[in-house]
Enzyme design. Structure first.
Site: not given
Ligand code: PMP
Length: 360
Positions: A101, A172, A196
């Site tokens: 991520w 994040d 989550k």
């Molecule tokens: N950052 C993290 C740490 C994630 O776990 C995720 C999704 N699993 C995201 C960003 C992306 O999130 P989204 O699909 O809501 O854009």
């Protein structure tokens, strides 16, 4: 139908009580004769829902004065772009890459300006964290970005006090926000996709210090301007009203559980149970350095990957679902967010032990 134990990384399990309350209130919220989904976002009923959600979140996280809470759209992925669009202000930002991520966040930020990648743990398979004091940081950076819980590899930052000071930290926290007390004042901006630990997909929470507002790059869509969103209470346009209402119910549920200290105690026990079982098994493996193993996402592999499909099929018979690991890692991943009850983790641990006896 009885509910199963849902180990999904997100959209993830929600507290049963919250779903029951939402179900009870679905047709007629608070005696107003309509569903939250049907009410104007500008009316006083929804206004009170948004206000309570914000206030309860402030209580839970102890958000200090000087921060603004925004409920935005586009998920955490939108923030990968929105952060640099709003904060770079023609300067440069430093990015720490500790998993899939933060790697994505860094890549996206490069589309919007100057970015330096100051750490990368990919060489060890994203199983560790860098030594914060040894990073070669730009003292003039607009911000330093990191992901404090990497959902796919299960790598978590626990000690926020040891994070670098000097430039605003942008984190994040999508997959571990609200899992324990967190010192918001260490950060310039925190963002977290909701699906989550907050509520259903559709909102991304942003907590931003007022000092960082008003630096947006010229010409960005007004919807993406933090300052404008802050001025308009996250309602530059129609917000995802039902998702905000659900998040509000989750915040109230967390307060009833005793707040984030109480959640931390439970989350620690849940994670410890799985890691102890994995480490002691000689059959399951988690490669992450013990001091940064996530309490929310526990990836593990089986000694023989040929057993994966059997594991998944037998797990399903035990009411254990959505536990398959991310395709880039393989194996399994148990996501054990706040709403995963302790019984669920015990059921998983019992099943894992039984599976090993049978197939090990
Ligand atoms: N950052 C993290 C740490 C994630 O776990 C995720 C999704 N699993 C995201 C960003 C992306 O999130 P989204 O699909 O809501 O854009």
């Amino acid at each position: 139908m009885e509910r199963i134990y849902n180990f999904s990384p997100g959209p993830a399990v929600l507290p049963r009580e919250v779903l029951e309350q939402a179900s009870d209130e679905l047709m007629n919220w608070n005696g107003c004769g309509m569903s939250v989904m049907e009410m104007s976002h500008r009316g006083k009923d929804f206004g009170s829902i948004l206000e309570s959600a914000e206030a309860d979140l402030g209580i839970l996280l102890g958000i200090p004065p000087g921060y603004r809470t925004l409920f935005l759209q586009g998920g955490a992925t939108m923030q990968f772009a929105q952060v640099p669009m709003n904060l770079l202000a023609g300067g440069s930002a430093d990015y720490v890459v500790t998993g899939d991520w933060s790697k994505k966040a860094c890549k996206e930020a490069r589309r919007h300006g100057a970015v330096r990648q100051v750490a990368d743990t990919e060489a060890d398979g994203f199983t560790s964290l860098p030594s914060w004091s040894e990073l070669d940081l730009d003292p003039d950076a607009a911000y330093l970005h990191l992901c404090t819980n990497e959902t796919i590899r299960g790598v978590e930052v626990f000690d926020f006090d040891s994070l670098p000071a000097g430039v605003p930290l942008v984190a994040d926290m999508s997959s571990h926000i609200l899992s324990r007390p967190m010192d918001v004042s260490r950060f310039g901006l925190i963002y977290a996709g909701a699906q989550k630990n907050i509520g259903p997909a559709g909102i991304c929470l942003v907590i931003v210090h007022e000092d960082l507002l008003g630096k947006a790059a010229e010409g960005i869509p007004s919807l993406l301007d933090y300052a404008l969103q802050a001025e308009n209470h996250s309602m530059v346009n129609t917000p995802p009203t039902f998702a905000i209402y659900m998040a509000g119910l989750v915040f109230k549920w967390l307060i009833r559980q005793g707040g984030l200290k109480a959640m931390e105690r439970v989350n620690l026990r849940k994670a410890q149970l799985l890691y102890d079982l994995i480490d002691g098994s000689g059959f399951y493996n988690n490669p992450v350095r013990p001091d940064c193993r996530s309490r929310m996402n526990v990836p593990f592999t089986l000694r023989d990957p040929k057993l994966d499909e059997t594991f998944l099929a037998e797990a399903r018979l035990h009411g254990i679902l959505q536990i398959k690991g991310h395709k880039s890692v393989g194996g399994m991943r148990a996501s054990i967010y706040n709403a995963m009850p302790q019984e669920g983790v015990h059921a998983l641990a019992d099943f894992m032990a039984e599976f090993q006896r049978k197939h090990g």
